[in-house]
Design a protein around this motif. Structure first.
Motif, mmCIF file in Angstrom:
data_model
loop_
_atom_site.group_PDB
_atom_site.id
_atom_site.type_symbol
_atom_site.label_atom_id
_atom_site.label_comp_id
_atom_site.label_asym_id
_atom_site.label_seq_id
_atom_site.Cartn_x
_atom_site.Cartn_y
_atom_site.Cartn_z
ATOM 1 N N THR A 55 0.845 -1.191 0.000
ATOM 2 C CA THR A 55 0.000 0.000 0.000
ATOM 3 C C THR A 55 0.879 1.239 0.000
ATOM 4 O O THR A 55 1.886 1.299 0.726
ATOM 5 N N LYS A 56 0.510 2.222 -0.800
ATOM 6 C CA LYS A 56 1.273 3.470 -0.886
ATOM 7 C C LYS A 56 0.938 4.387 0.292
ATOM 8 O O LYS A 56 -0.140 4.302 0.883
ATOM 9 N N TRP A 57 1.855 5.298 0.597
ATOM 10 C CA TRP A 57 1.646 6.265 1.681
ATOM 11 C C TRP A 57 0.384 7.093 1.445
ATOM 12 O O TRP A 57 -0.385 7.348 2.375
ATOM 13 N N ARG A 58 0.164 7.496 0.194
ATOM 14 C CA ARG A 58 -1.022 8.291 -0.128
ATOM 15 C C ARG A 58 -2.300 7.525 0.205
ATOM 16 O O ARG A 58 -3.250 8.091 0.748
ATOM 17 N N GLU A 59 -2.322 6.231 -0.096
ATOM 18 C CA GLU A 59 -3.503 5.419 0.208
ATOM 19 C C GLU A 59 -3.720 5.318 1.717
ATOM 20 O O GLU A 59 -4.861 5.379 2.199
ATOM 21 N N LEU A 60 -2.630 5.176 2.457
ATOM 22 C CA LEU A 60 -2.732 5.115 3.915
ATOM 23 C C LEU A 60 -3.331 6.393 4.464
ATOM 24 O O LEU A 60 -4.224 6.367 5.323
#
Length: 277
Positions: free
Chosen positions: A39-44
């Motif tokens: 999972t990408k940081w943006r998604e988190l």
């Protein structure tokens, strides 16, 4: 082989779950996926922001996509609470009305299955809200985790005796089976089957997801399955579940490119009962 796509409505807002562990598990799962690189940081960050919005449901966005791509999907909406399914009957009725106004069928996302009388009460709740004559059911929280519900054939027949036209609530590699004019459509592909394998968090890359999907479709077609039932939860059709959303978009396009026919449960029942398969 015809493919039936359906969507389960499990959550409407995050704050339905202030008294259970859904929110902590949601945060922990995204944290684990970010640490593992799935999972990408943006998604988190978007996932954490969703806790203060109404964005745990993405029904309108999914209907927009399905309508634009000719997907005759069915949405299963709950009329009772249980097993961490918490939205109100009033909210359910509002969404049933909105879904039906867009031309999609609605089924019951059921809790009860052991008592025919309790099953019948859930059906009555949605029948009163819609006036819809044809109803199917999918029991909530089916799957393969320790907390999941696994129905036997006898349990499924309780759904028949309550007055349902069909169910899609078991898992099997075989096609639909019947008892009289009642049909069970086993789920042959659920989103969690390709996103998470043996773990409660995502542990597959987009490429692995697509490969698994194609293999399942090819295997079913080779076995002569007439109707392949596929489940995608509306909550995944958003930017903080980017891989899930992109997988579904890819899937619909792949099915069309490979000349699979998309079919709703209503048409499938008519074909099976009339022997036109």
């Amino acid at each position: 082989m015809k493919v039936i796509i359906s969507h389960d409505v499990d959550h409407l807002t995050a704050w339905e779950h202030v008294r259970d562990l859904i929110i902590p598990k949601f945060v922990a799962r995204f944290g684990v996926e970010w640490v593992l690189g799935y999972t990408k940081w943006r998604e988190l960050m978007l996932a954490l922001r969703s806790l203060w919005t109404d964005s745990w449901q993405h029904i309108e966005e999914l209907m927009d996509f399905d309508e634009a791509h000719g997907v005759p999907s069915t949405f299963f909406v709950a009329t009772a609470n249980g097993r961490k399914l918490c939205y109100t009957l009033t909210s359910a009725r509002e969404w049933v009305s909105r879904i039906r106004s867009r031309g999609f069928d609605v089924g019951v996302h059921g809790i009860e299955y052991e008592s025919a009388d309790k099953v019948r009460a859930e059906l009555s709740g949605l029948r009163e809200a819609t006036g819809q004559d044809l109803f199917g059911i999918r029991i909530h929280n089916i799957g393969f985790s320790p907390s999941s519900v696994l129905l036997s054939a006898r349990d499924v027949l309780n759904l028949k005796s309550a007055g349902y036209s069909f169910s899609s609530t078991t898992f099997s590699n075989t096609g639909p089976w019947s008892s009289g004019d009642f049909w069970e459509f086993p789920v042959q592909l659920m989103d969690g089957h390709v996103f998470r394998v043996g773990r409660p968090w995502k542990n597959r890359t987009p490429g692995q997801m697509r490969e698994s999907t194609i293999r399942r479709l090819n295997d079913a077609a080779t076995r002569g399955v007439s109707h392949f039932s596929l489940l995608f939860h509306d909550g995944y059709f958003c930017d903080y579940y980017q891989d899930y959303k992109e997988w579904y978009i890819w899937l619909v396009r792949y099915l069309k490119d490979e000349c699979y026919e998309l079919c709703g449960y209503r048409d499938a029942l008519r074909e099976l009962n009339e022997g036109f398969v």
